[in-house]
Design an enzyme around this catalytic site. Sequence first.
Site, PDB file in Angstrom:
ATOM      1  N   ARG A 100     -22.226  10.947 -21.801  1.00  0.00           N
ATOM      2  CA  ARG A 100     -22.422  10.140 -23.008  1.00  0.00           C
ATOM      3  C   ARG A 100     -21.873   8.720 -22.833  1.00  0.00           C
ATOM      4  NH1 ARG A 100     -21.350  15.119 -27.254  1.00  0.00           N
ATOM      5  NH2 ARG A 100     -23.543  15.511 -27.785  1.00  0.00           N
ATOM      6  N   PHE A 126     -25.866  13.528 -42.236  1.00  0.00           N
ATOM      7  CA  PHE A 126     -26.679  13.004 -41.138  1.00  0.00           C
ATOM      8  C   PHE A 126     -27.796  13.950 -40.713  1.00  0.00           C
ATOM      9  CE2 PHE A 126     -22.899  15.033 -39.208  1.00  0.00           C
ATOM     10  CZ  PHE A 126     -23.506  15.950 -38.347  1.00  0.00           C
ATOM     11  N   THR A 184     -18.752  13.372 -28.809  1.00  0.00           N
ATOM     12  CA  THR A 184     -20.000  13.214 -29.569  1.00  0.00           C
ATOM     13  C   THR A 184     -20.352  11.744 -29.753  1.00  0.00           C
ATOM     14  OG1 THR A 184     -19.420  15.251 -30.751  1.00  0.00           O
ATOM     15  CG2 THR A 184     -21.125  13.852 -31.743  1.00  0.00           C
ATOM     16  N   HIS A 204     -27.075  17.602 -25.555  1.00  0.00           N
ATOM     17  CA  HIS A 204     -26.474  18.641 -26.394  1.00  0.00           C
ATOM     18  C   HIS A 204     -25.876  19.689 -25.473  1.00  0.00           C
ATOM     19  CE1 HIS A 204     -25.977  21.859 -29.342  1.00  0.00           C
ATOM     20  NE2 HIS A 204     -26.421  22.656 -28.380  1.00  0.00           N
ATOM     21  N   ARG A 258     -19.371  20.769 -21.684  1.00  0.00           N
ATOM     22  CA  ARG A 258     -18.814  19.873 -22.717  1.00  0.00           C
ATOM     23  C   ARG A 258     -17.947  18.776 -22.074  1.00  0.00           C
ATOM     24  NH1 ARG A 258     -20.800  20.381 -28.058  1.00  0.00           N
ATOM     25  NH2 ARG A 258     -19.028  19.061 -28.505  1.00  0.00           N
ATOM     26  N   ASN A 289     -27.310  10.357 -28.474  1.00  0.00           N
ATOM     27  CA  ASN A 289     -26.167  10.568 -27.580  1.00  0.00           C
ATOM     28  C   ASN A 289     -26.481  11.438 -26.370  1.00  0.00           C
ATOM     29  OD1 ASN A 289     -26.241  12.997 -28.881  1.00  0.00           O
ATOM     30  ND2 ASN A 289     -24.148  12.924 -29.670  1.00  0.00           N
ATOM     31  N   GLU A 306     -28.176  29.907 -29.180  1.00  0.00           N
ATOM     32  CA  GLU A 306     -29.007  28.761 -28.788  1.00  0.00           C
ATOM     33  C   GLU A 306     -29.902  29.089 -27.596  1.00  0.00           C
ATOM     34  OE1 GLU A 306     -25.828  25.413 -30.418  1.00  0.00           O
ATOM     35  OE2 GLU A 306     -26.243  25.524 -28.274  1.00  0.00           O
ATOM     36  N   TYR A 335     -30.451  23.222 -35.531  1.00  0.00           N
ATOM     37  CA  TYR A 335     -29.249  22.565 -36.064  1.00  0.00           C
ATOM     38  C   TYR A 335     -28.892  23.089 -37.462  1.00  0.00           C
ATOM     39  CZ  TYR A 335     -28.731  19.106 -32.293  1.00  0.00           C
ATOM     40  OH  TYR A 335     -28.496  18.482 -31.084  1.00  0.00           O
ATOM     41  N   LYS A 386     -31.643  14.936 -24.531  1.00  0.00           N
ATOM     42  CA  LYS A 386     -32.230  14.494 -25.803  1.00  0.00           C
ATOM     43  C   LYS A 386     -33.276  13.383 -25.593  1.00  0.00           C
ATOM     44  CE  LYS A 386     -28.262  15.736 -28.742  1.00  0.00           C
ATOM     45  NZ  LYS A 386     -27.387  15.246 -29.843  1.00  0.00           N
TER      46      LYS A 386
END
Length: 141
Positions: free
Chosen positions: A104, A59, A93, A117, A87, A114, A128, A51, A11
């Site tokens: 993270r 948010f 998150t 993704h 993950r 964060n 995706e 998203y 990100k």
Amino acid sequence: MANERTLSIIKPDAVAKNVIGEIESRFEKAGLKIVAAKMLQLSQAQAEGFYAEHKERSFFGDLVGFMTSGPVIVQVLEGDNAIAANRDLMGATNPKEAEAGTIRADFAQSIDANAVHGSDSPESAEREIAYFFGSEEICAR
Ligand code: GDP
Ligand code: MG
């Protein structure tokens, strides 16, 4: 174990912090292979579409604003149980809740910014990956 592909994004906060290599190193050390990658400045429409599942959330505007605030790396990771493995490497998150040693915990500053993704299921991985890559852009290796 199932060989899988998952969509990973580094990100804007992590790109700005110049830790792309450190994050890629986590994936490589865990045995995940990068089979497609590109740097992109997401448009508002691209971020909103990506998203879309979150569009009713409070948010959503902040999320889209953040994801378009600077360039990102979008990539496909491949390996044994790649979706869950990624993950696990990412951590929770909210970086305040992320386990020590996760990406993270080590690189993220807030629930917005964060760092990474990762797809959360085989269905989301398929959607995706296709959102950002044509099949001809994904390499066998
Ligand atoms: P992920 O799969 O761990 O990335 O988390 P989600 O799919 O639930 O949410 C997508 C992204 O939206 C997260 O990575 C965060 O950047 C952001 N996000 C999730 N929950 C919140 C929240 O409560 N507040 C804010 N500001 N952002 C959030
Ligand atoms: Mg998610």
